[in-house]
Design an enzyme around this catalytic site. Structure first.
Site, PDB file in Angstrom:
ATOM      1  N   HIS A  41      -8.230  -1.901 -13.234  1.00  0.00           N
ATOM      2  CA  HIS A  41      -8.663  -2.872 -11.939  1.00  0.00           C
ATOM      3  C   HIS A  41      -9.966  -2.964 -12.218  1.00  0.00           C
ATOM      4  CE1 HIS A  41      -5.058  -0.446 -10.669  1.00  0.00           C
ATOM      5  NE2 HIS A  41      -4.854  -1.477  -9.967  1.00  0.00           N
ATOM      6  N   HIS A 276      -7.352  -8.346  -9.562  1.00  0.00           N
ATOM      7  CA  HIS A 276      -7.443  -6.940  -8.944  1.00  0.00           C
ATOM      8  C   HIS A 276      -6.904  -5.862 -10.001  1.00  0.00           C
ATOM      9  CE1 HIS A 276      -5.710  -3.814  -6.106  1.00  0.00           C
ATOM     10  NE2 HIS A 276      -4.761  -3.953  -7.111  1.00  0.00           N
ATOM     11  N   GLU A 425      -0.175  13.860  11.778  1.00  0.00           N
ATOM     12  CA  GLU A 425      -0.141  15.014  10.826  1.00  0.00           C
ATOM     13  C   GLU A 425      -0.803  14.385   9.407  1.00  0.00           C
ATOM     14  OE1 GLU A 425       2.196  13.422  12.807  1.00  0.00           O
ATOM     15  OE2 GLU A 425       3.042  15.362  13.839  1.00  0.00           O
ATOM     16  N   HIS A 487      14.500  17.094  14.973  1.00  0.00           N
ATOM     17  CA  HIS A 487      13.799  18.197  15.063  1.00  0.00           C
ATOM     18  C   HIS A 487      14.105  19.330  13.859  1.00  0.00           C
ATOM     19  CE1 HIS A 487      11.659  15.848  18.064  1.00  0.00           C
ATOM     20  NE2 HIS A 487      10.786  16.930  18.198  1.00  0.00           N
TER      21      HIS A 487
HETATM   22  C1  TPP Z   1      -0.576   4.314  -0.601  1.00  0.00           C
HETATM   23  C2  TPP Z   1      -0.641   3.195  -1.765  1.00  0.00           C
HETATM   24  N1  TPP Z   1       0.155   2.287  -1.727  1.00  0.00           N
HETATM   25  C3  TPP Z   1      -0.017   1.457  -2.841  1.00  0.00           C
HETATM   26  C4  TPP Z   1      -0.867   1.475  -3.712  1.00  0.00           C
HETATM   27  C5  TPP Z   1      -0.542   0.229  -4.885  1.00  0.00           C
HETATM   28  N2  TPP Z   1      -2.111  -0.179  -4.733  1.00  0.00           N
HETATM   29  C6  TPP Z   1      -3.231  -0.263  -5.423  1.00  0.00           C
HETATM   30  S1  TPP Z   1      -4.273  -1.196  -5.264  1.00  0.00           S
HETATM   31  C7  TPP Z   1      -3.366  -1.961  -4.010  1.00  0.00           C
HETATM   32  C8  TPP Z   1      -3.874  -3.060  -3.390  1.00  0.00           C
HETATM   33  C9  TPP Z   1      -5.121  -2.757  -2.549  1.00  0.00           C
HETATM   34  O1  TPP Z   1      -6.027  -3.696  -2.162  1.00  0.00           O
HETATM   35  P1  TPP Z   1      -7.658  -3.438  -1.975  1.00  0.00           P
HETATM   36  O2  TPP Z   1      -7.576  -2.195  -1.263  1.00  0.00           O
HETATM   37  O3  TPP Z   1      -8.104  -4.600  -1.016  1.00  0.00           O
HETATM   38  O4  TPP Z   1      -8.260  -3.287  -3.433  1.00  0.00           O
HETATM   39  P2  TPP Z   1      -8.820  -4.636  -4.079  1.00  0.00           P
HETATM   40  O5  TPP Z   1      -7.813  -5.698  -4.302  1.00  0.00           O
HETATM   41  O6  TPP Z   1      -9.980  -5.140  -3.553  1.00  0.00           O
HETATM   42  O7  TPP Z   1      -9.170  -4.059  -5.538  1.00  0.00           O
HETATM   43  C10 TPP Z   1      -2.161  -1.323  -3.933  1.00  0.00           C
HETATM   44  C11 TPP Z   1      -1.169  -1.937  -2.887  1.00  0.00           C
HETATM   45  C12 TPP Z   1      -1.616   2.553  -3.650  1.00  0.00           C
HETATM   46  N3  TPP Z   1      -2.641   2.750  -4.655  1.00  0.00           N
HETATM   47  N4  TPP Z   1      -1.589   3.532  -2.520  1.00  0.00           N
END
Ligand code: TPP
Length: 690
Positions: A41, A276, A425, A487
């Protein structure tokens, strides 16, 4: 004018060529590493490089030569996918992370995996990647800092006083766990928590407008945070001013919303999702380098002047730590006992006598619920272990996790140990991870076993990081009765047992509960989940049955055959051990030789030497029955192909628990019937073999 951490004046006019060079060094290391790995990234580090440069070189009190200096500021990269940002900073500021590691980004055996892992590169405070977890970890670190400061500092002697900083992203702020953790952090007025929000408005699918349009700043104001908004992520002085104001704001955690541009500098990919999560591509790397005035070759360039500036932090860090050491020595003189406690707490060692008041519970046929025994044990331990703290997700009266005679951990009462996580939680899981990562405290978190699902992502990370956190999961079966199937955990024990590194312990009576706690606190190999009953269980007579400390081996022979070869082995955990014992008596009356094995923990049993395991479960005895009020999955490993499992193959039901045990077959008579059949089959096989 703002004087930075190095004492050099820092003004906008001084956002000079060298600052720019340093920032672009971070950007280009990320670009080159992602390009070389052909995955990763690049966009996030490119956009956040200025804020990260500023934070690390002007504010963050760290000593790269000693990444574990206890009073260092903590830094959490919650958006773990931007890992190259962190690796670049660690290398540039002089942590033991050679450039070679950056060149090996995402490769086998490197210290630079796709997402930062706390146990690989020095200086990585927590494993991040699952979005939102780091956010909650930081809240936990800030909580631990406040508790330890209140507990150990004395007038004129401050040994704990640091900030927790983080860079959080759109994804972090979308995830529910960050909402929960932010709400609690605001409530607790964690003024030493400062998050920089990388407001680039892009995530994987495109613009965040697709799904994320609320006013984030207003939301955090409503949570009780101090919120500042900056519209240019490249303006160092504005960012510096905001961080300075955030540090001055003692009564609220801070969010600095900084408008950034993902993939900053890339002519065709900036501000697009294409920046990204994939390499820029050879052509775009070239265009980006040209655009930012960066040499095209070689790759991984670190200009000397830039490195020199980053490396100033080594000198400064040493100075900070030396100053702290002087303070600590003076503290040690004034408060020698406290200083010893501090060192021990930090090392993770337990004080001698920590377990001296753990009760031996008397034999009692009516007995008590293991959650109640657990409450008594917590209260026997807490006075002798002052850094043992925790709480529940609004279930303390049920989970029995309150420490008596101790007040609530709350704003301005940070020296207290009863935590109230609220009905959160997931944040609780992430927060206690952060507390354990901070060090100095042993945290526990409690809820009903069925709601462990709500915190599973944090449990998984605790296991991955081998953190010493303890989960108190009560209401561990259909034995909770009338609350019904929503539960009643059915698949939860099996599902927790699938997490590598997590130890699940399901004690069968009060004395085993004490042993389970003893193991949990002495353990050094990752998180422990205690599964405890709502309903009473008899407290076994240990002069008749084997001693409760057999629990530390995971499974042990509780009741045996008097030297005869067992006809059948009945294996059970927790409340079902009592069904097994009753069934064994009935079978013995019919002339069978019966062994009862109490299997409180698969993980602990699996760690035992073969000789022990084969003694408890001799391979030649194939007539085996396991009894547990959960799904049978996995039990065949212990009962074998010829064995039987009395388990739950459906969700439970709402009724008094004795009715449920009867209806679902958790009775001595039902087990006897199954055992008789098994013994018959085994005998006929034996006679055929003869
Ligand atoms: C809980 C979770 N869900 C999905 C992902 C997959 N994922 C990695 S980065 C991303 C998008 C994140 O966007 P952002 O936080 O805005 O990062 P940027 O585009 O600025 O690098 C996703 C959905 C993850 N890492 N963690």
């Amino acid at each position: 004018m703002f004087v930075n951490a190095f004492g050099r004046p820092f003004m906008l006019e001084r956002q000079d060529a060298l600052d720019q060079l340093c920032i672009n060094t971070i950007r280009m290391l990320a670009v080159d590493a992602v390009q070389k790995a052909n995955s990763g990234h690049p966009g996030m580090p490119m956009g956040t490089a200025p804020m990260a440069y500023l934070l690390w070189t002007c504010f963050l009190r760290i000593n790269p030569a000693n990444p574990k200096w206890p009073d260092r500021d903590r830094f959490v990269l919650s958006a773990g996918h931007g890992s190259m940002l962190l690796y670049s900073l660690l290398h540039l500021t002089g942590y033991d992370l050679p450039l070679e590691e950056l060149k090996n980004f995402r490769q086998w055996d490197s210290k630079t995996p796709g997402h930062p892992e706390s146990y690989l590169a020095p200086g990585v405070e927590t494993t991040t990647g699952p979005l939102g977890q780091g956010f909650a970890n930081g809240v936990g670190m800030a909580i631990a800092e406040r508790f330890l400061a209140a507990h150990f500092n004395r007038p004129g002697h401050t040994i704990v006083d640091h900030y927790t900083y983080g860079i959080v992203s759109d994804g972090d702020l979308m995830e529910g766990i960050s909402h929960e953790a932010a709400s609690l952090a605001g409530h607790l007025k964690l003024g030493k928590l400062i998050y920089l929000y990388d407001d680039n408005r892009i995530s994987i699918e495109g613009s965040t407008d697709l799904a994320f349009t609320e006013d984030r700043a207003a939301r955090f104001v409503a949570y009780g945070w101090h919120v500042q908004q900056l519209d240019d992520g490249n303006e160092l002085e504005a960012i510096a001013g905001a961080i300075r104001r955030a540090r001055e704001e003692a009564g609220r955690p801070s969010l600095i919303v900084i408008r950034t541009h993902i993939g900053y500098g890339s002519p065709n990919k900036q501000d697009t999702a294409a920046a990204h999560g994939e390499p820029l591509g050879v052509d775009e790397v070239k265009l980006t380098k040209e655009n930012l005035g960066w040499p095209l070759e070689p790759t991984f360039i670190i200009p000397e002047e830039a490195l020199a500036r980053f490396r100033q932090i080594l000198q400064q860090g040493k100075k900070w730590e030396d100053e702290w050491n002087v303070r600590f020595r003076s503290y040690e003189k004034a408060y020698p006992e406290l200083a010893e406690d501090w060192k021990r707490a930090l090392s993770g060692e337990l004080p001698s006598g920590w377990d001296k008041d753990i009760p031996a519970f008397p034999v009692d046929t009516k007995g008590m619920a293991t959650r109640v025994a657990s409450g008594a044990v917590i209260n026997a331990i807490a006075p002798n272990l002052p850094t043992f703290m925790g709480g529940s997700a609004d279930l303390a009266p049920s989970t029995k996790t309150l420490i008596n005679g101790v007040d609530d951990f709350k704003a301005d009462h940070y020296d207290q140990r009863n935590m109230h996580f609220g009905v959160r939680e997931h944040a609780m899981g992430g927060i206690i991870n952060g507390m354990a990562l901070h060090g100095g405290v042993i945290p526990y978190g409690a809820t009903f076993l069925t709601f462990s699902d709500y915190m599973r992502p944090a449990i998984r990370l605790a296991a991955m990081m081998s953190l010493k956190v303890i989960y108190v999961f009560t209401h561990d079966s259909i034995g909770l009765g009338e609350d019904g199937p929503t539960h009643q955990p059915i698949e939860h024990l099996a599902s927790l047992r699938t997490i590598p590194g997590l130890t699940v312990i399901r004690p069968a009576d009060a004395n085993e509960t004490a042993e389970a706690w003893r193991y949990a606190l002495e353990g050094k190999s990752g998180p422990i989940a205690l599964a405890l009953t709502r309903q009473n269980l008899p407290t076994l007579d240990r002069s008749t049955y084997a001693p409760a400390d057999g629990l530390s081996r995971g499974a042990y022979i509780l009741s045996d055959t008097g030297g005869k070869r067992p006809d059948v082995i009945v294996i059970a955990s927790g409340s079902e051990v009592h069904v097994a014992l009753e069934a064994a008596e009935k079978l013995r009356q019919k002339g069978s030789a019966v062994r009862v094995v109490n299997m409180a923990s698969w993980e602990l049993f699996d760690k035992q030497p073969d000789a022990y395991r084969n003694k408890v479960l001799p391979p030649e005895i194939t007539a085996r029955i396991a009894i547990e009020t959960g799904v049978p999955q996995g039990w065949h490993r212990y009962v074998g192909d010829r064995g039987e499992v009395v388990g739950m193959n459906r969700f439970g039901a709402s009724a008094p628990y004795k009715v449920l045990f009867e209806k679902f077959g958790f009775t001595a008579d039902h087990v006897v019937k199954k055992a008789v059949k098994l013994v018959g089959k085994a005998k006929s096989r034996l006679s055929k073999d003869d």
